[in-house]
Enzyme design. Structure first.
Site, PDB file in Angstrom:
ATOM      1  N   HIS A  52       8.292   0.889   2.037  1.00 17.03           N
ATOM      2  CA  HIS A  52       9.061   1.553   0.982  1.00 17.03           C
ATOM      3  C   HIS A  52       8.430   1.313  -0.374  1.00 17.03           C
ATOM      4  O   HIS A  52       7.608   0.415  -0.558  1.00 17.03           O
ATOM      5  CB  HIS A  52      10.519   1.092   0.989  1.00 17.03           C
ATOM      6  CG  HIS A  52      10.748  -0.200   0.256  1.00 17.03           C
ATOM      7  ND1 HIS A  52      10.948  -0.249  -1.096  1.00 17.03           N
ATOM      8  CD2 HIS A  52      10.802  -1.474   0.688  1.00 17.03           C
ATOM      9  CE1 HIS A  52      11.118  -1.509  -1.471  1.00 17.03           C
ATOM     10  NE2 HIS A  52      11.031  -2.273  -0.410  1.00 17.03           N
ATOM     11  N   CYS A  53       8.826   2.154  -1.334  1.00 21.23           N
ATOM     12  CA  CYS A  53       8.432   2.005  -2.734  1.00 21.23           C
ATOM     13  C   CYS A  53       9.671   2.271  -3.583  1.00 21.23           C
ATOM     14  O   CYS A  53      10.787   2.082  -3.095  1.00 21.23           O
ATOM     15  CB  CYS A  53       7.287   2.959  -3.086  1.00 21.23           C
ATOM     16  SG  CYS A  53       7.679   4.698  -2.874  1.00 21.23           S
ATOM     17  N   GLN A  54       9.496   2.692  -4.808  1.00 19.70           N
ATOM     18  CA  GLN A  54      10.643   2.935  -5.678  1.00 19.70           C
ATOM     19  C   GLN A  54      11.392   4.214  -5.307  1.00 19.70           C
ATOM     20  O   GLN A  54      12.597   4.203  -5.139  1.00 19.70           O
ATOM     21  CB  GLN A  54      10.196   3.008  -7.151  1.00 19.70           C
ATOM     22  CG  GLN A  54      11.339   3.155  -8.137  1.00 19.70           C
ATOM     23  CD  GLN A  54      12.238   1.936  -8.179  1.00 19.70           C
ATOM     24  OE1 GLN A  54      11.780   0.805  -8.088  1.00 19.70           O
ATOM     25  NE2 GLN A  54      13.533   2.158  -8.289  1.00 19.70           N
ATOM     26  N   ILE A 106      13.751   2.432  -2.894  1.00 22.05           N
ATOM     27  CA  ILE A 106      14.854   1.621  -3.424  1.00 22.05           C
ATOM     28  C   ILE A 106      15.926   2.499  -4.065  1.00 22.05           C
ATOM     29  O   ILE A 106      17.113   2.194  -3.969  1.00 22.05           O
ATOM     30  CB  ILE A 106      14.330   0.578  -4.440  1.00 22.05           C
ATOM     31  CG1 ILE A 106      13.671  -0.567  -3.707  1.00 22.05           C
ATOM     32  CG2 ILE A 106      15.457   0.043  -5.308  1.00 22.05           C
ATOM     33  CD1 ILE A 106      13.242  -1.710  -4.579  1.00 22.05           C
TER      34      ILE A 106
END
Length: 184
Positions: A65-67, A94
């Site tokens: 995952h990333c932002q 996120i």
């Protein structure tokens, strides 16, 4: 070659109940320090190494995952080369995690991510130079042009001199906790 599968935060929760999962945050350490999902291991994309991750994964199911989910999707080909049948990508990162009502760990005392600092400083310099050019001397417009050229160069080359200078500020020297990043 692993199959890339996108999953929602709710699907991640179900997956983690049924399988031994390793959640990998591909954002940079400054972003990870500011806000992170509790279980996530920081595996920065800038220093991503298949071998290091394979050792840490130790047979666990990998979820990245990333932002916002964009970086993860754009780099899915890097993850597909890992030794696994399936690789999962957390849709929306996120941001979607929080929308789904799941909590994150936030450290408001951690410095802002370095690229946000660059944007703030560059924007402030340009506005200041325009004000100075209007009130003091038109030559200050050259400094605005210099900052703009620096931003263009950073985008084109991947090297940002302002970010490197900002890293020397005392509040940016905070180190990641020893258990949050893969060590080489």
């Amino acid at each position: 070659m692993a199959k890339i599968i996108e999953i929602t935060p709710a699907q991640f929760k179900q997956l983690s109940e049924n399988e031994n999962v390793l959640l990998c945050d591909i954002r940079e350490p400054d972003e990870h320090n500011r806000e992170r999902i509790h279980e996530a291991l920081n595996v920065p994309l800038s220093s991503f190494q298949h071998g290091d991750l394979q050792k840490v994964a130790n047979g666990r199911t990998l979820v990245f995952h990333c932002q916002s989910g964009n970086r993860t999707k754009m780099n899915a080909n890097k993850f597909a080369n890992l030794e696994a049948e399936n690789i999962y990508i957390l849709t929306g990162g996120i941001s979607e995690w929080k929308k789904a009502g799941f909590s994150t760990i936030q450290d408001e005392k951690a410095p802002l991510p370095i690229m946000r600092q660059v944007q703030m400083v560059a924007g402030s310099l340009i506005v200041l130079c325009i004000i100075l050019a209007y009130t003091v001397n038109p030559a200050f417009m050259l400094l605005s042009g210099f900052v703009g050229a620096g931003l263009f160069f950073a985008g084109a080359s991947g090297f940002c001199g302002m970010a490197n200078l900002l890293m020397f500020l005392p509040y940016n020297k905070k180190q990641c906790q020893s258990n949050c990043t893969i060590k080489r």
